[in-house]
Design a protein around this motif. Structure first.
Motif, PDB file in Angstrom:
ATOM      1  N   ARG A   2      40.385  34.511  28.707  1.00  0.00           N
ATOM      2  CA  ARG A   2      40.359  34.834  27.278  1.00  0.00           C
ATOM      3  C   ARG A   2      39.289  35.864  26.968  1.00  0.00           C
ATOM      4  NH1 ARG A   2      40.358  28.876  24.455  1.00  0.00           N
ATOM      5  NH2 ARG A   2      42.402  28.215  25.182  1.00  0.00           N
ATOM      6  N   ALA A   3      38.131  35.724  27.634  1.00  0.00           N
ATOM      7  CA  ALA A   3      36.981  36.555  27.289  1.00  0.00           C
ATOM      8  C   ALA A   3      36.985  37.880  28.035  1.00  0.00           C
ATOM      9  CB  ALA A   3      35.686  35.791  27.593  1.00  0.00           C
ATOM     10  N   GLY A   4      37.789  37.953  29.091  1.00  0.00           N
ATOM     11  CA  GLY A   4      37.747  39.146  29.926  1.00  0.00           C
ATOM     12  C   GLY A   4      36.524  39.151  30.818  1.00  0.00           C
ATOM     13  N   ALA A   5      36.110  37.974  31.269  1.00  0.00           N
ATOM     14  CA  ALA A   5      34.961  37.869  32.166  1.00  0.00           C
ATOM     15  C   ALA A   5      35.452  37.608  33.590  1.00  0.00           C
ATOM     16  CB  ALA A   5      34.046  36.743  31.717  1.00  0.00           C
ATOM     17  N   THR A   6      34.616  37.918  34.558  1.00  0.00           N
ATOM     18  CA  THR A   6      34.915  37.586  35.945  1.00  0.00           C
ATOM     19  C   THR A   6      34.398  36.183  36.206  1.00  0.00           C
ATOM     20  OG1 THR A   6      34.372  39.874  36.403  1.00  0.00           O
ATOM     21  CG2 THR A   6      34.743  38.445  38.303  1.00  0.00           C
ATOM     22  N   MET A   7      35.075  35.496  37.111  1.00  0.00           N
ATOM     23  CA  MET A   7      34.725  34.096  37.334  1.00  0.00           C
ATOM     24  C   MET A   7      34.326  33.909  38.794  1.00  0.00           C
ATOM     25  SD  MET A   7      35.330  30.868  36.059  1.00  0.00           S
ATOM     26  CE  MET A   7      35.583  29.275  36.830  1.00  0.00           C
ATOM     27  N   VAL A   8      33.208  33.214  39.017  1.00  0.00           N
ATOM     28  CA  VAL A   8      32.837  32.834  40.383  1.00  0.00           C
ATOM     29  C   VAL A   8      32.769  31.321  40.420  1.00  0.00           C
ATOM     30  CG1 VAL A   8      31.053  32.900  42.170  1.00  0.00           C
ATOM     31  CG2 VAL A   8      31.555  34.953  40.819  1.00  0.00           C
ATOM     32  N   ARG A   9      33.549  30.734  41.320  1.00  0.00           N
ATOM     33  CA  ARG A   9      33.577  29.272  41.406  1.00  0.00           C
ATOM     34  C   ARG A   9      33.456  28.806  42.840  1.00  0.00           C
ATOM     35  NH1 ARG A   9      39.379  27.379  39.281  1.00  0.00           N
ATOM     36  NH2 ARG A   9      38.706  25.398  40.154  1.00  0.00           N
ATOM     37  N   GLY A  10      33.047  27.550  42.999  1.00  0.00           N
ATOM     38  CA  GLY A  10      32.972  26.957  44.327  1.00  0.00           C
ATOM     39  C   GLY A  10      33.942  25.799  44.385  1.00  0.00           C
ATOM     40  N   ALA A  11      33.930  25.094  45.497  1.00  0.00           N
ATOM     41  CA  ALA A  11      34.800  23.932  45.619  1.00  0.00           C
ATOM     42  C   ALA A  11      34.251  22.812  44.739  1.00  0.00           C
ATOM     43  CB  ALA A  11      34.855  23.478  47.071  1.00  0.00           C
ATOM     44  N   GLU A  12      35.133  21.863  44.354  1.00  0.00           N
ATOM     45  CA  GLU A  12      34.661  20.707  43.604  1.00  0.00           C
ATOM     46  C   GLU A  12      33.681  19.931  44.482  1.00  0.00           C
ATOM     47  OE1 GLU A  12      37.693  18.905  41.009  1.00  0.00           O
ATOM     48  OE2 GLU A  12      36.814  16.997  41.622  1.00  0.00           O
ATOM     49  N   GLY A  13      32.560  19.576  43.909  1.00  0.00           N
ATOM     50  CA  GLY A  13      31.544  18.869  44.665  1.00  0.00           C
ATOM     51  C   GLY A  13      30.606  19.799  45.422  1.00  0.00           C
TER      52      GLY A  13
ATOM     53  N   SER B 129      29.610  43.813  30.742  1.00  0.00           N
ATOM     54  CA  SER B 129      30.423  43.175  31.786  1.00  0.00           C
ATOM     55  C   SER B 129      29.793  41.821  32.108  1.00  0.00           C
ATOM     56  CB  SER B 129      30.508  44.061  33.018  1.00  0.00           C
ATOM     57  OG  SER B 129      29.222  44.307  33.521  1.00  0.00           O
ATOM     58  N   VAL B 130      30.633  40.796  32.009  1.00  0.00           N
ATOM     59  CA  VAL B 130      30.145  39.423  32.035  1.00  0.00           C
ATOM     60  C   VAL B 130      30.753  38.672  33.216  1.00  0.00           C
ATOM     61  CG1 VAL B 130      30.008  37.268  30.737  1.00  0.00           C
ATOM     62  CG2 VAL B 130      29.969  39.456  29.514  1.00  0.00           C
ATOM     63  N   VAL B 131      29.918  37.892  33.911  1.00  0.00           N
ATOM     64  CA  VAL B 131      30.386  37.028  34.995  1.00  0.00           C
ATOM     65  C   VAL B 131      30.113  35.581  34.607  1.00  0.00           C
ATOM     66  CG1 VAL B 131      30.037  36.367  37.415  1.00  0.00           C
ATOM     67  CG2 VAL B 131      29.986  38.792  36.755  1.00  0.00           C
ATOM     68  N   PHE B 132      31.129  34.722  34.767  1.00  0.00           N
ATOM     69  CA  PHE B 132      30.931  33.290  34.543  1.00  0.00           C
ATOM     70  C   PHE B 132      30.637  32.613  35.880  1.00  0.00           C
ATOM     71  CE2 PHE B 132      33.841  32.744  30.524  1.00  0.00           C
ATOM     72  CZ  PHE B 132      32.946  33.511  29.793  1.00  0.00           C
ATOM     73  N   ALA B 133      29.632  31.752  35.908  1.00  0.00           N
ATOM     74  CA  ALA B 133      29.341  30.969  37.106  1.00  0.00           C
ATOM     75  C   ALA B 133      29.737  29.524  36.834  1.00  0.00           C
ATOM     76  CB  ALA B 133      27.855  31.052  37.433  1.00  0.00           C
ATOM     77  N   ALA B 134      30.707  29.018  37.601  1.00  0.00           N
ATOM     78  CA  ALA B 134      31.220  27.670  37.361  1.00  0.00           C
ATOM     79  C   ALA B 134      30.316  26.633  38.024  1.00  0.00           C
ATOM     80  CB  ALA B 134      32.651  27.551  37.863  1.00  0.00           C
ATOM     81  N   GLY B 135      29.118  26.485  37.472  1.00  0.00           N
ATOM     82  CA  GLY B 135      28.129  25.596  38.075  1.00  0.00           C
ATOM     83  C   GLY B 135      28.372  24.116  37.827  1.00  0.00           C
ATOM     84  N   ASP B 136      29.389  23.765  37.036  1.00  0.00           N
ATOM     85  CA  ASP B 136      29.756  22.351  36.915  1.00  0.00           C
ATOM     86  C   ASP B 136      30.761  22.037  38.009  1.00  0.00           C
ATOM     87  OD1 ASP B 136      30.587  19.822  36.386  1.00  0.00           O
ATOM     88  OD2 ASP B 136      31.145  20.168  34.292  1.00  0.00           O
ATOM     89  N   THR B 137      30.245  21.572  39.127  1.00  0.00           N
ATOM     90  CA  THR B 137      31.129  21.264  40.254  1.00  0.00           C
ATOM     91  C   THR B 137      31.421  19.769  40.312  1.00  0.00           C
ATOM     92  OG1 THR B 137      29.181  21.073  41.673  1.00  0.00           O
ATOM     93  CG2 THR B 137      30.307  23.199  41.651  1.00  0.00           C
ATOM     94  N   PHE B 138      30.946  19.038  39.286  1.00  0.00           N
ATOM     95  CA  PHE B 138      31.131  17.576  39.308  1.00  0.00           C
ATOM     96  C   PHE B 138      32.344  17.125  38.496  1.00  0.00           C
ATOM     97  CE2 PHE B 138      30.553  13.325  37.632  1.00  0.00           C
ATOM     98  CZ  PHE B 138      30.325  12.617  38.802  1.00  0.00           C
ATOM     99  N   ARG B 139      32.410  17.533  37.240  1.00  0.00           N
ATOM    100  CA  ARG B 139      33.492  17.050  36.384  1.00  0.00           C
ATOM    101  C   ARG B 139      34.823  17.616  36.872  1.00  0.00           C
ATOM    102  NH1 ARG B 139      35.647  18.958  31.320  1.00  0.00           N
ATOM    103  NH2 ARG B 139      33.981  20.475  31.175  1.00  0.00           N
ATOM    104  N   ALA B 140      35.818  16.742  36.926  1.00  0.00           N
ATOM    105  CA  ALA B 140      37.136  17.160  37.381  1.00  0.00           C
ATOM    106  C   ALA B 140      37.651  18.290  36.499  1.00  0.00           C
ATOM    107  CB  ALA B 140      38.095  15.967  37.343  1.00  0.00           C
ATOM    108  N   ALA B 141      38.103  19.362  37.137  1.00  0.00           N
ATOM    109  CA  ALA B 141      38.757  20.488  36.458  1.00  0.00           C
ATOM    110  C   ALA B 141      37.853  21.260  35.506  1.00  0.00           C
ATOM    111  CB  ALA B 141      40.023  20.031  35.728  1.00  0.00           C
TER     112      ALA B 141
END
Lengths: 491, 276
Positions: B124-135, B101-113
């Motif tokens: 696609r991968a069937g992973a869970t995603m944790v993201r924050g606001a841009e910036g 079981s895989v979790v993605f951490a969206a640590g690129d909060t700088f690049r748009a999108a």
């Protein structure tokens, strides 16, 4: 390990300086050093060979002419050859008589096309145009989303839909006409030059759009493969120019030089950072000068102008070259430089600084600026004007006030003195010193230029640097009257 | 017959593959010595010795990806545009397919999108995603992802970071902080993978040095190896820093991520594709 072309060339210059004449073996030694430097800079093997042949042809058996000694003549030749390779002239954007002017961006994955599309749109806005962005990268997840976000940020409309790249391009162009936008910039998916399907697709996009300008977006960090890739794109699309990205790092950008030589197209723009403002027209002659450690004074001045008022910029540049600045100026410079962008890239633009940036790295590391600011803010006005008065008890007070160590105060004052001395030397060497410069020098240290004011900068000719003679400016490489006296170390 | 042209040709091949001048000269000198002492006199034999020399430099090292945390955290770092996000997507797919079981951490909060891009890959991968606001602060996004993974009993967190040019001191400091924070909570960083684009020239070594200093890099992912570039700079990186290549990227589909095979890599160094 990897010296820049600038520092390596400066090293060679120091070695052959002062010799009245160069034998063929001197020339070969010089060429061998250039070869190493060019290869470490990622210049393509074939281009290195061609370049060395050209330099050798011109350097061997050259007549000693006028005031230049043979060593200086070689430097002049190298400078001219580099400038010639780098495109020889500034790319001039053309506009369609019947708008919109169509611009197509292509390149490998990750070269920076999407960010560049937005930067280019912002640049066109600055030229008084009304650009539109077309997002035809339907392959990379969220590429269109990225373009839309950037478009919002710079207030430029973005067109895309989820059909297919060729249809998006066609519909986007129609939309630009409908909205009356006069420039349409099309972003495309990154693709490998050996991917036959995707290369055919981008060729079809090109056929559909009939672009006025096709730019290849090239990463400055690319190695030997750059030429292979560029040739393939050129064959399919007929490139007009390159846009080089990620020039804010320490990559030497030899790939760009190689592509211009092999494909015969100039570099139009350079991307020097992550924000949309970090984008500028590319001037081949300036980069050639910069490679040779002659500095990129015009770009420095232009950047400063964008950031603060013209008078301030001129005075700051003059004081910097004069070496008569105080700790107050020092702090002001640090703040201004930070506003202007990465310090390393700025320092590299100052003549003679390329080789010294290494030493200055520590003093000007962005991480340390905050501490330096704290120290200077804890000084009294008189201490800032003349740090010589700072004794042991003052040091302890300043350290306590700024939450730093006494040793750091010592280090800062020492670095400040060295920098002032170095800049004084830079500004004061060589025979070509201007009258205005002499007049200012008499005012002695500690005073800002107030009454006389700095010498005005002639925009057409560029800044005439004391001791450097005129920089090549916009006159191109063949002007033949380049004054190289100032680039020789004066010690 | 082995003559000057042989040596010149081999030197050129190595330079064109971005091996770099210092490593190329050292390799050629080594082979020249062996050719003399072992009496090799055919081009094939010389080429064999050269390949052996490069393989020797790449070392017989462990290229597996380490687990051992609860969850294990694999952090991805590198300059802009090398393929960090895509690599996470492909690796996430591989690990999820292996039953983790895989979790993605969206640590690129700088690049748009950038987070949107990772989210597509998470689907696609069937992973869970944790993201924050841009910036948002990248460290706290990664920390949250690790805590989230720990709470759910997930095996693995793949943490993205924004691309950064290695000369930007403040951004490298930020990266060092992300690396520390990722280790602070329930999870353990068991891999920090530096992603290097195969088209990268000599600058790759400078990149590797700075990233290694800032984030304690444990392995290299060499991407875009399906093009005409050979990625020879990783030989110098391995020799200089002792960091092994662990994975290679060979395309944009989810299966286009392979274990690094030194023998294949070395063979490919000497076959330069010419595009149509």
């Amino acid at each position: 390990m990897f010296e820049g072309l600038s520092s390596r060339f400066e090293g060679i210059l120091r070695k052959i300086r002062g010799r009245g004449r160069l034998g063929p073996e001197d020339v070969e030694e010089f060429l061998a050093e250039i070869r190493v430097a060019l290869l470490e800079a990622d210049v393509h093997l074939d281009v290195v060979r061609t370049l060395l042949d050209r330099i050798r042809d011109r350097a061997v058996g050259v007549e000693v002419a006028g005031a230049l000694n043979p060593g200086q003549i070689i430097v002049k030749i190298v400078l001219e050859e580099l400038t010639a390779v780098l495109g020889g002239e500034t790319f001039r954007p053309a506009y369609a008589s019947k708008p919109p002017t169509v611009v197509l961006l292509a390149g490998l994955q990750g070269s920076g096309k999407t960010t560049t599309a937005a930067k280019l749109a912002r640049w066109y806005k600055g030229q008084g145009r009304n650009p539109m962005l077309i997002g035809a990268d339907l392959l990379r997840p969220a590429a269109v989303e990225q373009l839309r976000t950037l478009g919002d940020r710079i207030n430029v409309p973005v067109f895309s839909d989820s059909t297919d790249p060729v249809s998006v391009a066609r519909a986007g162009l129609a939309e630009a006409v409908r909205l009356g936008r006069d420039v349409a910039i099309c972003d495309t998916a990154g693709r490998l030059a050996i991917d036959e399907d995707l290369m055919a697709e981008v060729a079809e996009i090109s056929d559909t759009l009939q672009p006025h300008h096709t730019f290849l977006v090239v990463d400055a960090m690319t190695g030997q493969d750059a030429v292979t890739t560029a040739e393939a794109f050129h064959t399919r699309l007929g490139l007009d120019a390159l846009i080089i990205t990620k020039l804010d790092g320490d990559a030497r950008g030899g790939a760009a030089l190689s592509i211009t030589e092999v494909v015969g197209r100039p570099i139009a723009f350079a991307s020097t950072g992550e924000t949309v403002e970090d984008f500028e027209s590319f001037h081949p002659d300036r980069l050639a000068g910069r490679i040779l450690g002659m500095g990129d004074v015009e770009t420095l001045i232009e950047k400063a102008e964008e950031t603060f008022a013209v008078e301030e910029a001129e005075a700051a540049a003059a004081r910097m070259l004069e070496g008569t600045f105080t700790l107050d100026d020092f702090l002001e410079q640090l703040r201004a430089l930070r506003k202007m962008g990465s310090i390393n890239s700025i320092m590299g633009m100052v003549p003679g600084m390329a080789s010294q940036v290494q030493d200055l790295d520590e003093a000007l590391d962005e991480r340390r600026i905050d501490r330096i600011e704290g120290i200077i803010n804890s000084m009294t006005p008189s201490e800032r004007l003349g740090p010589d008065v700072i004794d042991g008890s003052r040091r302890a007070r300043i350290a306590a006030g700024s939450g730093t160590e006494v040793g750091e105060i010592n280090q800062l004052v020492k670095q400040f003195r060295e920098m002032r001395k170095m800049m004084k030397q830079m500004g004061g060497r060589g025979p070509g010193r201007s009258k205005a410069g002499r007049a200012r020098k008499k005012k002695g240290r500690g005073g800002r230029v107030t009454t006389a004011g700095p010498a005005p900068i002639d925009k057409k000719k560029g800044l005439s640097l004391p001791g450097l003679g005129d920089l090549p400016g916009d006159r191109g490489p063949s002007s033949g009257d380049l004054d190289l006296t100032g680039i020789w170390p004066s010690d | 017959m082995v003559d000057d042209r042989t040596w010149e040709g081999l030197t050129e091949a190595l330079l064109l593959a971005d091996i770099g001048l210092p490593t190329t000269e050292a390799l050629i000198d080594g082979v020249r010595y062996r050719v003399g002492s072992e009496g090799v006199d055919d081009v094939e034999g010389v080429l064999g010795l050269l390949k052996e020399g490069i393989l020797g430099r790449l070392g017989g090292v462990d290229r597996s990806l380490a687990f051992g945390g609860e969850p294990s955290v694999w952090l991805f770092v590198g300059v802009n545009g090398v393929g960090k996000t895509t690599t996470i997507g492909k690796l996430g797919w591989r690990e999820a397919s292996a039953g983790r079981s895989v979790v993605f951490a969206a640590g690129d909060t700088f690049r748009a999108a950038a987070a949107d891009q990772l989210e597509v890959w998470a689907d696609r991968a069937g992973a869970t995603m944790v993201r924050g606001a841009e910036g948002a602060d990248p460290g706290s996004v990664v920390f949250d992802a690790v805590e989230h993974a720990a709470a759910r009993g997930a095996d693995l967190v793949l943490a993205d970071t924004a691309g950064r040019v290695h000369t930007r001191g403040n951004l490298m400091d930020e990266l060092a902080k992300v690396r520390r924070v990722a280790d602070k909570g329930a999870g353990t960083v068991t891999e920090t993978l530096l992603v290097i684009d195969a088209t990268t020239g000599q600058n790759g070594l400078l990149q590797a040095r700075e990233f290694a200093a800032a984030a304690d890099v444990t392995g290299i992912v060499l991407t875009k190896l399906d093009g005409s570039a050979r990625g020879g700079i990783v030989v110098a990186v391995h020799e200089d820093l002792g960091i092994p290549v662990k994975l290679v990227g060979v395309g944009e589909d989810r299966d286009d991520l392979l274990a690094f095979d030194p023998a294949d890599f070395v063979d490919a160094l000497f076959s330069v594709d010419v595009p149509a």
